[in-house]
Design a protein around this motif. Structure first.
Motif, PDB file in Angstrom:
ATOM      1  N   ALA A   1       0.699  -1.128   0.081  1.00 41.43           N
ATOM      2  CA  ALA A   1      -0.063   0.006   0.150  1.00 41.43           C
ATOM      3  C   ALA A   1       0.789   1.150  -0.057  1.00 41.43           C
ATOM      4  O   ALA A   1       1.949   1.073   0.366  1.00 41.43           O
ATOM      5  CB  ALA A   1      -0.706  -0.107   1.129  1.00 41.43           C
ATOM      6  N   ALA A   2       0.467   2.387  -0.605  1.00 37.41           N
ATOM      7  CA  ALA A   2       1.175   3.500  -0.504  1.00 37.41           C
ATOM      8  C   ALA A   2       0.252   4.702  -0.133  1.00 37.41           C
ATOM      9  O   ALA A   2      -0.962   4.810  -0.180  1.00 37.41           O
ATOM     10  CB  ALA A   2       1.745   3.671  -1.895  1.00 37.41           C
ATOM     11  N   LYS A   3       0.907   5.784   0.435  1.00 37.48           N
ATOM     12  CA  LYS A   3       0.176   7.008   0.904  1.00 37.48           C
ATOM     13  C   LYS A   3       1.361   8.105   0.657  1.00 37.48           C
ATOM     14  O   LYS A   3       2.560   7.992   0.776  1.00 37.48           O
ATOM     15  CB  LYS A   3      -0.233   6.695   2.460  1.00 37.48           C
ATOM     16  N   PRO A   4       0.906   9.209   0.770  1.00 39.89           N
ATOM     17  CA  PRO A   4       1.711  10.244   0.468  1.00 39.89           C
ATOM     18  C   PRO A   4       2.476  10.365   1.740  1.00 39.89           C
ATOM     19  O   PRO A   4       2.267   9.904   3.035  1.00 39.89           O
ATOM     20  CB  PRO A   4       0.766  11.633   0.521  1.00 39.89           C
ATOM     21  N   SER A   5       3.468  11.087   1.732  1.00 43.94           N
ATOM     22  CA  SER A   5       4.866  10.755   2.428  1.00 43.94           C
ATOM     23  C   SER A   5       4.647  11.838   3.720  1.00 43.94           C
ATOM     24  O   SER A   5       5.273  12.738   3.990  1.00 43.94           O
ATOM     25  CB  SER A   5       6.114  11.050   2.020  1.00 43.94           C
ATOM     26  N   TYR A   6       3.692  11.636   4.693  1.00 46.51           N
ATOM     27  CA  TYR A   6       3.447  12.089   5.810  1.00 46.51           C
ATOM     28  C   TYR A   6       3.225  11.316   7.006  1.00 46.51           C
ATOM     29  O   TYR A   6       2.266  10.908   7.404  1.00 46.51           O
ATOM     30  CB  TYR A   6       2.062  13.011   5.661  1.00 46.51           C
ATOM     31  N   GLY A   7       4.313  10.780   7.540  1.00 43.65           N
ATOM     32  CA  GLY A   7       4.420  10.045   8.886  1.00 43.65           C
ATOM     33  C   GLY A   7       4.337   8.346   8.410  1.00 43.65           C
ATOM     34  O   GLY A   7       3.724   8.228   7.415  1.00 43.65           O
ATOM     35  N   LEU A   8       4.658   7.618   9.299  1.00 43.75           N
ATOM     36  CA  LEU A   8       4.462   6.255   9.188  1.00 43.75           C
ATOM     37  C   LEU A   8       3.432   5.897   9.925  1.00 43.75           C
ATOM     38  O   LEU A   8       3.320   5.570  11.196  1.00 43.75           O
ATOM     39  CB  LEU A   8       5.857   5.566   9.604  1.00 43.75           C
ATOM     40  N   SER A   9       2.428   5.347   9.014  1.00 40.02           N
ATOM     41  CA  SER A   9       1.118   5.023   9.789  1.00 40.02           C
ATOM     42  C   SER A   9       0.824   3.462   9.636  1.00 40.02           C
ATOM     43  O   SER A   9       1.240   2.690   8.626  1.00 40.02           O
ATOM     44  CB  SER A   9      -0.213   5.812   9.273  1.00 40.02           C
ATOM     45  N   ALA A  10       0.171   3.000  10.736  1.00 43.29           N
ATOM     46  CA  ALA A  10      -0.112   1.576  10.770  1.00 43.29           C
ATOM     47  C   ALA A  10      -1.694   1.307  10.370  1.00 43.29           C
ATOM     48  O   ALA A  10      -2.319   0.343  10.627  1.00 43.29           O
ATOM     49  CB  ALA A  10       0.291   0.874  11.960  1.00 43.29           C
ATOM     50  N   ALA A  11      -2.418   2.461  10.102  1.00 43.10           N
ATOM     51  CA  ALA A  11      -4.009   2.454   9.845  1.00 43.10           C
ATOM     52  C   ALA A  11      -4.053   2.270   8.506  1.00 43.10           C
ATOM     53  O   ALA A  11      -3.881   2.976   7.596  1.00 43.10           O
ATOM     54  CB  ALA A  11      -4.477   3.643  10.353  1.00 43.10           C
ATOM     55  N   ARG A  12      -4.870   1.171   8.026  1.00 49.49           N
ATOM     56  CA  ARG A  12      -5.415   0.917   6.655  1.00 49.49           C
ATOM     57  C   ARG A  12      -5.959   1.961   6.197  1.00 49.49           C
ATOM     58  O   ARG A  12      -5.624   2.401   4.665  1.00 49.49           O
ATOM     59  CB  ARG A  12      -6.416  -0.232   6.926  1.00 49.49           C
ATOM     60  N   SER A  13      -6.836   2.776   6.826  1.00 48.79           N
ATOM     61  CA  SER A  13      -7.509   3.918   6.280  1.00 48.79           C
ATOM     62  C   SER A  13      -6.591   5.033   5.736  1.00 48.79           C
ATOM     63  O   SER A  13      -7.154   5.784   4.927  1.00 48.79           O
ATOM     64  CB  SER A  13      -8.557   4.701   7.337  1.00 48.79           C
ATOM     65  N   GLU A  14      -5.589   5.064   6.082  1.00 54.53           N
ATOM     66  CA  GLU A  14      -4.473   6.166   5.676  1.00 54.53           C
ATOM     67  C   GLU A  14      -4.006   5.879   4.260  1.00 54.53           C
ATOM     68  O   GLU A  14      -3.333   6.937   3.760  1.00 54.53           O
ATOM     69  CB  GLU A  14      -3.503   6.647   6.595  1.00 54.53           C
ATOM     70  N   TYR A  15      -4.024   4.733   3.695  1.00 57.80           N
ATOM     71  CA  TYR A  15      -3.293   4.239   2.615  1.00 57.80           C
ATOM     72  C   TYR A  15      -4.428   4.165   1.489  1.00 57.80           C
ATOM     73  O   TYR A  15      -5.420   3.495   1.610  1.00 57.80           O
ATOM     74  CB  TYR A  15      -2.558   3.031   2.863  1.00 57.80           C
ATOM     75  N   GLY A  16      -4.113   5.022   0.598  1.00 57.60           N
ATOM     76  CA  GLY A  16      -5.201   5.193  -0.551  1.00 57.60           C
ATOM     77  C   GLY A  16      -4.788   4.490  -1.726  1.00 57.60           C
ATOM     78  O   GLY A  16      -5.872   4.157  -2.709  1.00 57.60           O
TER      79      GLY A  16
END
Length: 124
Positions: free
Chosen positions: A97-112
């Motif tokens: 999964a990938a998300k814009p580079s703002y913090g390392l998150s373990a939450a599925r909802s933050e990965y688009g």
């Protein structure tokens, strides 16, 4: 848009190793943090590991620390998950999964952005 395609899954005996790959296309991969999640039959999708866009920081769930290593090669637009000392309980479909580079998150909802998954099966 970022398109992600996982590969490298398979069947392995307990104690063995696998290396998963996540090939990215579309927007600049180097702008995105990347993570690996997994989902076993009948269970929720869970966080495994994450890495920042420039590889300066990583994060792991406790049960894979010391066994799994997340990495990436931005020149190849590819992320990796090296899995050693595999256990039967590691059996699952693994997703990158990938998300814009703002913090390392373990939450599925933050990965688009998500790949289609690759099956990892570990026999005892």
């Amino acid at each position: 848009q970022v398109q992600l395609v996982e590969s490298g899954g398979g069947l392995v005996q307990a104690g063995g190793s696998l290396r998963l790959s996540c090939a990215a296309s579309g927007r600049t991969f180097s702008m995105y943090n990347m993570a690996w999640f997994r989902q076993a039959p009948g269970k929720e999708r869970e966080f495994v590991a994450a890495i920042t866009s420039n590889s300066d920081s990583t994060r792991y769930v406790n049960f894979v620390k010391g066994r799994f290593t997340i990495s990436r090669d931005n020149t190849k637009n590819t992320g990796y998950l090296q899995m050693n000392s595999l256990r039967p309980e590691d059996t699952a479909v693994y997703y990158c999964a990938a998300k814009p580079s703002y913090g390392l998150s373990a939450a599925r909802s933050e990965y688009g952005y998500w790949g289609q998954g690759t099956q990892v099966s570990v026999s005892s």
